[in-house]
Design a protein around this motif. Structure first.
Motif, short mmCIF file in Angstrom:
data_model
loop_
_atom_site.label_atom_id
_atom_site.label_comp_id
_atom_site.label_asym_id
_atom_site.label_seq_id
_atom_site.Cartn_x
_atom_site.Cartn_y
_atom_site.Cartn_z
N PHE A 1 -0.73 -1.34 32.78
CA PHE A 1 -0.09 -0.03 32.85
C PHE A 1 -0.16 0.56 34.25
N VAL A 2 -1.30 0.39 34.92
CA VAL A 2 -1.40 0.98 36.26
C VAL A 2 -0.80 0.06 37.33
N ALA A 3 -0.50 -1.19 36.96
CA ALA A 3 -0.06 -2.17 37.96
C ALA A 3 1.17 -1.74 38.77
N PRO A 4 2.24 -1.22 38.14
CA PRO A 4 3.43 -0.91 38.97
C PRO A 4 3.11 0.07 40.09
N HIS A 5 2.39 1.14 39.72
CA HIS A 5 2.06 2.10 40.78
C HIS A 5 1.07 1.50 41.76
N LEU A 6 0.08 0.76 41.22
CA LEU A 6 -0.94 0.17 42.09
C LEU A 6 -0.29 -0.74 43.12
N LEU A 7 0.72 -1.49 42.70
CA LEU A 7 1.38 -2.42 43.61
C LEU A 7 2.01 -1.65 44.77
N PHE A 8 2.78 -0.60 44.43
CA PHE A 8 3.42 0.18 45.50
C PHE A 8 2.37 0.89 46.36
N PHE A 9 1.31 1.35 45.70
CA PHE A 9 0.24 2.02 46.43
C PHE A 9 -0.38 1.04 47.43
N MET A 10 -0.63 -0.19 46.98
CA MET A 10 -1.25 -1.17 47.87
C MET A 10 -0.33 -1.50 49.04
N VAL A 11 0.97 -1.68 48.74
CA VAL A 11 1.90 -2.11 49.79
C VAL A 11 2.14 -0.99 50.80
#
Lengths: 442, 314
Positions: free
Chosen positions: B28-38
């Motif tokens: 669930f948190v992955a989509p935001h986490l991905l953009f946050f990381m990038v």
């Protein structure tokens, strides 16, 4: 406990992504390391049919009304050369664009670079030396004003060829001058003072000078006219805190209090001039269409700046033609670029119509150019334009001088010598830091 | 299954019994986490990394590890960066102190007024909010043309009224006044809308019972409105401080950071503009990165202190 069990792999994945991302970054730097321009010598051959059709990318910063004139030259070139097709791209935020293009190996084949940026861009591996191109196309330094030509030589190699010179220009309201009894613009300090004083009254200003751009350029010009220089010859020391520098600022402050208004912001002189209440202003030649002819409701004219001090000198910039670094140099493209550069230089009279002075002496003395006004009457300035030494980051060192001249004109500093000394001391630190940062050769 | 047994005892850590695949929350948190990381995480760590280098991405041969030297330059009084950096940071802090009180008080007043049943209140809500949708560049240029001295709108009317106008953009303190006025005009609507939304959440019966008890409207405002708005006001204050700390475009377009100072830098040059100039005009990305991290540290401390201050009072 499930929470705890899963939090560690979670953090682990997070760190892995991070590490991978960081690793990717350093890999990229390693690639560009092997592409330093010094290792890629230019192979120059005569451009001929064996190359087939070559497409050249050409970048310039001409986002203003001058852009279409350049487009006209490019179209004419494409029509004349069946095998070379030049694609022109006009960019704003120009040096940021060049930097990012350099990082992604997508630099154009030919690019315009300002004279005072050539050394910086050469040291940053954005430009490559073009001595061979210059020789192969018979481009000769003797055909260009020495200042503009020397700006293209960095650490003993040639990186650029001057296309044009854009000097400080005097704009005058011929109606106001005529009303004050003068039918010609001033050419000397005495004439200038007489006209400025005659035009100045309760509602009009004889001359207007701000405390923003381009007053540092005006200071620089007067500094050279009074016999000073901004920097020593090798660009390691600021030298504007001389007697000449003090004289230049004394003249500017007197001009401000006698004929202008105190502490004006940037562009105030242009806006007031367009309003028809100012006799004389000094700004770049690029303002010609803005404040003369149809741009104003009075008889606005442009001509060369007068000589105030004992030496002739004019501040000016120069657009220079360069060939940016290529990841995979292509001798066909290089030869085509040489042909294109030569064509631009020979046909710079079209470019003159955009409001520039062609750098090439032959073009600048041609009958075709001398028929273009007011460019033709500003043209003598080109001989006296000076340029800063070709060392990287030289424009940074002007920062403290900008601040000193601006505060003196705004009245927040009053001791001319102290302000210039202080600016020179800070500029020297910047020059030393740049030398340490950029090294001795690109 | 001893682990599961232990977990049942620790109900505090685990208020809800989890079922299903334990990886699901991470998905669930992955989509935001991905953009946050990038776009946030990676640049953050990369910025920290280059702040330890004499760094230019186009000159890998000249990229040297200097460890804390870039930070040391910011604390060495005779370095190139010292006078201009601290001048700019001082300017930004000055702007925060000048701008935050009006940016809290004016929206509060507007929100309270527009929360009453005045005719045309939706029109006024729209009008006050409208400038906020403009981009920073548009606002900056509008500001320049409003305040410039030769035919600028403000000076034109002041002269018509026979008032001698100051040099808004090239003298102090008027340069700050101009930047402040344009910032208030630009951003006041956003805070107003947030406060207005909070006001509408206050139950009307509180005011009714207070009125029955004989409280006048000022007393109602102090005893009901202010205490109930408190959490929202904390939020608004913190985001306004951060927004003011990030001041860049208004001075960039209106004054260019000026008026210039003989001692170095400009009197309205914010620290963000100084970092931009150090990094992208001087190409000194290492020192620019160290400046960014010093400023970020100060902002984090500022925000942390803020939350602490408001929390202890509750």
């Amino acid at each position: 406990m499930k929470f705890k069990k899963w939090i560690f792999p979670g953090i682990g994945i997070l760190l892995l992504i991070l590490l991978a991302a960081c690793g990717g970054g350093s890999e990229e730097t390693a690639v560009s390391e092997s592409d330093t321009p010094a290792e890629a010598p230019l192979v120059v051959e005569e451009f001929d049919d064996s190359c087939g059709t070559v497409e050249l990318q050409y970048w310039n910063p001409f986002t203003g009304p001058d852009g279409p004139f350049m487009g006209e030259i490019v179209e004419a070139f494409n029509a004349e050369n069946d095998n070379i097709s030049v694609v022109m791209t006009t960019q704003s935020e120009y040096y940021t664009q060049l930097s990012t293009a350099a990082a992604s190996n997508t630099l154009p084949d030919v690019a315009i670079v300002h004279a005072d940026q050539v050394a910086t861009q050469a040291f940053r591996n954005i430009l490559r030396p073009i001595d061979e191109i210059v020789t192969a196309n018979g481009i000769n330094g003797a055909d260009y004003p020495a200042g503009a030509w020397n700006a293209g030589e960095v650490a003993g190699r040639r990186y650029s060829i001057p296309l044009d010179i854009h000097p400080m220009t005097m704009f005058y309201n011929a109606d106001l001058l005529a009303a004050a009894g003068f039918d010609a613009p001033p050419t000397t300090g005495e004439e200038f003072a007489a006209i400025a004083a005659a035009v100045t009254d309760g509602s009009n200003n004889g001359f207007m000078i701000t405390s923003g751009f381009p007053i540092r350029q005006i200071f620089d010009m007067l500094l050279y006219q009074y016999g000073g220089t901004s920097f020593n010859a090798d660009g390691t020391e600021a030298t504007w805190n001389s007697e000449a520098g003090v004289q230049a600022l004394e003249w500017m402050l007197a001009a401000q209090s006698d004929w202008s208004q105190p502490n004006l912001e940037v562009d105030a002189e242009l806006n007031a001039f367009k309003g028809g209440t100012v006799g004389l202003i000094w700004n770049g030649i690029w303002q010609t269409t803005n404040v003369t002819g149809d741009g104003v409701e009075f008889d606005g004219q442009a001509t060369a700046v007068p000589q105030i001090g004992p030496q002739p000198a004019t501040w000016g910039g120069s657009h220079q033609l360069t060939m940016p670094t290529q990841a995979e140099p292509d001798s066909c493209k290089d030869a085509a670029a040489g042909t294109f550069i030569k064509y631009l230089l020979d046909n710079s009279v079209t470019w003159a119509q955009a409001g520039q002075l062609p750098a090439n002496n032959v073009v600048r003395s041609s009958a075709e150019f001398l028929a273009i006004e007011p460019q033709a009457s500003i043209a003598p300035s080109a001989e006296h334009v000076f340029f800063p030494p070709a060392v990287p980051g030289i424009t940074d060192a002007y920062g403290p001088l900008d601040e000193a001249v601006s505060s003196l004109m705004a009245g927040t500093a009053t001791d001319i010598q102290a302000a210039l000394d202080d600016a020179a001391a800070r500029a020297n630190q910047i020059l030393a830091e740049n030398k340490d940062n950029y090294g001795d050769s690109p | 299954m001893t682990a599961a047994g232990k977990a049942e005892k620790r109900t505090l850590l685990q208020p809800h019994k989890r079922t299903g695949n334990p990886i699901v929350p991470y998905l669930f948190v992955a989509p935001h986490l991905l953009f946050f990381m990038v776009f946030v995480g990676y640049p953050f760590f990369y910025g920290l990394y280059i702040s330890f280098f004499q760094y230019d991405f186009l000159r890998p041969d000249a990229t040297n590890f200097v460890f804390l030297e870039n930070y040391a330059k910011l604390f060495t009084p005779d370095s190139v960066q010292f006078p201009v950096f601290w001048n700019a940071l001082g300017n930004t802090v000055e702007f925060v102190f000048l701008s935050v009180p009006p940016l809290i008080i004016i929206p509060l007043i507007l929100a309270v007024l527009l929360n009453t049943k005045v005719p045309g209140r939706n029109f006024f809500r729209g009008i006050y909010f409208a400038p906020w949708v403009l981009s920073a560049a548009v606002v900056g240029l509008l500001g320049f043309w409003m305040f410039q001295s030769q035919g600028g709108l403000l000076n034109y009317y002041l002269i018509q009224m026979g008032i001698e106008a100051p040099r808004w953009l090239s003298s102090m303190p008027w340069a700050w006044v101009s930047i402040l006025l344009i910032t208030i005009w630009w951003t006041v609507g956003f805070n107003m809308i947030i406060i207005l939304a909070a006001l509408q959440d206050i139950p009307a019966h509180l005011y009714e019972s207070a009125a029955i008890d004989g409280a006048n409207s000022w007393r109602q405002f102090v005893s009901i409105t202010i205490p109930l708005l408190r959490p929202v006001m904390v939020f608004v204050t913190v985001i306004t401080i951060i927004a003011s700390f990030n001041l860049f475009a208004q001075p960039f377009f209106m004054t260019g950071g000026g008026p210039a100072q003989a001692s170095g830098g400009g009197a309205t040059e914010p620290v963000m503009l100084r970092i931009y100039r150090e990094g992208f005009e001087r190409n000194q990305l290492g020192t620019a990165a160290s400046m960014s991290f010093l400023v970020a540290t100060i902002m984090i401390l500022f925000s942390y202190t803020n939350f602490r201050l408001f929390r202890t009072r509750e």
